[in-house]
Write a protein that holds these residues in place. Structure first.
Motif, short mmCIF file in Angstrom:
data_model
loop_
_atom_site.label_atom_id
_atom_site.label_comp_id
_atom_site.label_asym_id
_atom_site.label_seq_id
_atom_site.Cartn_x
_atom_site.Cartn_y
_atom_site.Cartn_z
N PRO A 134 37.03 -40.66 -19.43
CA PRO A 134 36.37 -41.87 -19.93
C PRO A 134 34.88 -41.87 -20.30
O PRO A 134 34.29 -42.42 -21.45
N LEU A 135 33.97 -40.80 -19.61
CA LEU A 135 32.56 -40.66 -19.97
C LEU A 135 32.39 -40.17 -21.37
O LEU A 135 31.59 -40.52 -22.37
N SER A 136 32.92 -39.07 -21.72
CA SER A 136 32.98 -38.55 -22.97
C SER A 136 33.37 -39.19 -24.10
O SER A 136 33.14 -39.27 -25.04
N ARG A 137 34.43 -40.00 -23.89
CA ARG A 137 35.24 -41.01 -24.75
C ARG A 137 34.12 -42.12 -25.10
O ARG A 137 33.97 -42.58 -26.40
N GLY A 138 33.49 -42.78 -24.07
CA GLY A 138 32.65 -43.88 -24.45
C GLY A 138 31.23 -43.20 -25.21
O GLY A 138 30.90 -43.94 -25.93
N LEU A 139 30.79 -42.14 -24.77
CA LEU A 139 29.72 -41.62 -25.37
C LEU A 139 29.94 -41.41 -27.04
O LEU A 139 29.14 -41.57 -27.79
N TYR A 140 31.13 -40.68 -27.37
CA TYR A 140 31.59 -40.45 -28.58
C TYR A 140 31.77 -41.67 -29.38
O TYR A 140 31.52 -41.68 -30.58
N LEU A 141 32.44 -42.90 -28.69
CA LEU A 141 32.38 -44.10 -29.20
C LEU A 141 31.09 -44.54 -29.68
O LEU A 141 31.00 -45.17 -30.76
N LEU A 142 30.31 -44.63 -28.78
CA LEU A 142 29.02 -44.93 -28.90
C LEU A 142 28.29 -44.28 -30.12
O LEU A 142 27.56 -44.77 -31.14
N LYS A 143 28.52 -42.95 -30.33
CA LYS A 143 28.02 -42.09 -31.34
C LYS A 143 28.59 -42.52 -32.74
O LYS A 143 27.77 -42.68 -33.81
N LEU A 144 29.84 -42.92 -32.79
CA LEU A 144 30.45 -43.45 -34.08
C LEU A 144 29.73 -44.69 -34.58
O LEU A 144 29.76 -45.08 -35.74
N HIS A 145 29.09 -45.26 -33.55
CA HIS A 145 28.49 -46.65 -33.73
C HIS A 145 26.83 -46.33 -34.17
O HIS A 145 26.21 -47.37 -34.00
N GLY A 146 26.69 -45.13 -34.10
CA GLY A 146 25.15 -44.86 -34.33
C GLY A 146 24.16 -44.92 -33.42
O GLY A 146 23.01 -44.89 -33.33
N LEU A 147 24.98 -44.91 -31.97
CA LEU A 147 23.86 -45.02 -30.91
C LEU A 147 24.30 -43.79 -29.89
O LEU A 147 25.54 -43.31 -29.78
N GLU A 148 22.99 -43.22 -29.23
CA GLU A 148 23.18 -42.04 -28.45
C GLU A 148 22.33 -42.23 -27.20
O GLU A 148 21.36 -43.16 -27.32
N ILE A 149 22.72 -41.75 -26.09
CA ILE A 149 21.76 -41.88 -24.85
C ILE A 149 20.92 -40.49 -24.64
O ILE A 149 21.56 -39.58 -24.45
N PRO A 150 19.64 -40.54 -24.76
CA PRO A 150 18.94 -39.44 -24.70
C PRO A 150 18.65 -38.93 -23.43
O PRO A 150 19.08 -39.67 -22.26
N GLU A 151 18.50 -37.62 -23.08
CA GLU A 151 18.34 -36.98 -21.76
C GLU A 151 17.16 -37.73 -21.06
O GLU A 151 15.97 -38.20 -22.03
#
Length: 235
Positions: A134-151
């Motif tokens: 779920p976590l990696s899937r959600g992060l990837y889905l965000l990335k496809l929308h042009g959003l990323e969570i920085p460290e």
């Protein structure tokens, strides 16, 4: 060339590697791929190139084609581009693709096809692992929308949540018995389940900022899960 156990398995599956006579065509209509704008097959020059849909092989010479660089993981794994994923269907698709492109099936093929097979197999593995959790899937889905969570997003998290994470970390550090470890693990698992349900609703409502906030919290709990795994390993 494809005799023995491997050939028997392929006949049972109904899937033959590229270039082998009698290989059952895949479901994609190869004729629809033809046209003046179609990429060319590296081997025969016919309509081919990076393939879409279920077609990984040139419809003319059956040579394995290179991966399509424009294709996302959801498309590759035949899933809707959404947070909710049928993991059983995902696993079935993973097995299907590995039976098509795994390097073991191309040991006697050209070096070009061997290289493409390695790339396809790596891509399939990465896609499967990414969409399964779920976590990696959600992060990837965000990335496809042009959003990323920085460290290093501690400053953006509310103090109450950070205190909760600190308390769980302390509880884990102090855990000396198996029962104490299981108690902490149970707390984290319940938190992740709650957050997973919440982020699913956020994606369904197209609230990407909310999804981003929840996924950030999930990443904190994921870090604790890794610490629990490490603590379980005997020294």
């Amino acid at each position: 060339m494809w005799g023995g156990r491997t050939g028997a398995l392929l006949r049972v599956w109904g899937l033959w590697p590229a270039g082998v006579l009698g290989r059952r065509p895949l479901s994609c209509n190869a004729a629809s791929l033809a046209g003046s704008n179609s990429p060319q097959c590296w081997n025969c020059g016919g309509p081919g190139g990076p393939m879409r849909g279920h077609e990984f092989f040139c419809p003319q010479c059956r040579a394995l084609q290179p991966p399509d660089p424009t294709r996302d993981y959801f498309s590759l794994m035949d899933c809707n581009r959404a947070f909710r994923v049928d993991t059983a269907k995902l696993h079935t698709r993973y097995q299907e693709l590995q039976r098509l492109v795994h390097p073991d099936f191309f040991s006697q093929r050209s070096q070009t096809e061997k290289d493409f097979s390695e790339k396809h197999s790596t891509l399939v593995n990465d896609a499967y692992k990414t969409l399964l959790a779920p976590l990696s899937r959600g992060l990837y889905l965000l990335k496809l929308h042009g959003l990323e969570i920085p460290e290093g997003t501690d400053d953006e998290m509310d103090r109450q949540f950070l205190m909760e994470i600190m308390e769980i970390n302390e509880k884990l550090a102090e855990a000396q018995s198996e029962a104490a470890m299981k108690e902490t693990e149970s707390i984290v698992r319940a938190k992740q389940k709650e957050l997973t349900d919440s982020v699913s609703r956020a994606f369904e409502q197209d609230d990407l900022e909310k999804a981003k906030e929840i996924l950030t919290k999930m990443r904190y709990f994921s870090n604790i899960e890794e610490k629990i795994k490490l603590k379980k390993i005997p020294l």
